[in-house]
Design an enzyme around this catalytic site. Structure first.
Site, short mmCIF file in Angstrom:
data_model
loop_
_atom_site.label_atom_id
_atom_site.label_comp_id
_atom_site.label_asym_id
_atom_site.label_seq_id
_atom_site.Cartn_x
_atom_site.Cartn_y
_atom_site.Cartn_z
N ASP A 169 -36.63 -20.46 19.13
CA ASP A 169 -37.64 -20.39 18.07
C ASP A 169 -38.77 -19.46 18.49
O ASP A 169 -39.93 -19.88 18.61
CB ASP A 169 -38.17 -21.80 17.76
CG ASP A 169 -39.03 -21.83 16.50
OD1 ASP A 169 -38.96 -20.88 15.69
OD2 ASP A 169 -39.79 -22.80 16.32
N LEU A 170 -38.42 -18.20 18.69
CA LEU A 170 -39.42 -17.22 19.13
C LEU A 170 -40.29 -16.82 17.94
O LEU A 170 -39.91 -15.98 17.13
CB LEU A 170 -38.73 -16.00 19.74
CG LEU A 170 -39.68 -14.99 20.41
CD1 LEU A 170 -40.41 -15.63 21.58
CD2 LEU A 170 -38.91 -13.76 20.87
#
Length: 239
Positions: A169-170
């Site tokens: 979940d960058l």
């Protein structure tokens, strides 16, 4: 690397770093416990509440694991148990320990827990809080960042990708800058070590979408595509 210690009691399985939490107790995963100690210093809201704590001179973050999507509406915080190492909290704890040992800029894990209910479990993790740090969204709502900061972000992302670190979940909330200008990555739930591949470009694309989304959400958001180009150039040069 400090070998984590395991504690089992009343359906709970916990692991903890004895150097960071020598007086560990499973109560550490209870917000009520910390409220009684007057140790809660703040909180943030996402799928659930993340608690910020101060224990003696240490600053920690307590996070419960929640499901997203349609399944999360019916089963908000229970997961299928397929082995201790595969649980969300123990996997993140283990990954963070490896990244710390590899001297990558991530917070140190303090403790992790699962509570089993037959073939299902709930999970929590306790990690160190990065002192005097703000995420990109907080920063960009206040002021533009210099080219050098975007270049540093690109170099840090390249450093993680060279080490094969996949961040699931960058987004702009999971990249922090501290008072010394150092860049950190946080929230490695469902992260992994992978061989090089298309996931690296997809990681960057996810971050770009996040910045575009935040820019549309906030009337004052000091970000533009030139900033992204500075990040990309530094990323490609480092690799």
């Amino acid at each position: 690397m400090t070998a984590p210690r395991i504690v089992k009691s009343a359906g709970q399985i916990c692991c903890f770093d004895p150097l960071l939490a020598p007086d560990f107790t499973p109560d550490y995963f209870s917000a009520d416990y910390w409220q009684q100690q007057n140790a809660i210093t703040g909180q943030s809201h996402g799928r659930g509440i993340t608690w910020f704590l101060q224990h003696e001179s240490a600053h920690w973050v307590l996070r419960h694991y929640w499901r997203g999507g349609l399944i999360g509406r019916h089963i908000p915080d229970q997961f299928c148990y397929t082995g201790l190492r595969c649980t969300r909290s123990f996997a993140e704890f283990s990954l963070l320990q490896k990244l710390v040992d590899d001297e990558l800029p991530v917070p140190r894990p303090v403790a992790a827990r699962i509570v089993r209910h037959g073939w299902r479990y709930q999970a929590d993790i306790l990690i160190e809080r990065i002192p005097n740090a703000e995420d990109l969204v907080q920063l960009l709502k206040r002021e533009p960042l210099p080219r050098e900061t975007w270049q540093q972000i690109g170099q840090v992302l390249a450093q993680f990708h060279q080490a094969g670190v996949y961040h699931s979940d960058l987004n702009a909330h999971n990249i922090l800058r501290d008072n010394d200008g150092k860049i950190w990555l946080i929230d490695f739930d469902k992260g992994a070590i992978r061989h090089p591949g298309r996931w690296q470009a997809k990681n960057l694309a996810r971050l770009l979408r996040s910045l575009q989304k935040e820019s549309a959400l906030h009337p004052l958001f000091h970000w533009q595509m030139d900033d992204w180009q500075h990040l990309l150039v530094a990323y490609q040069a480092y690799r």
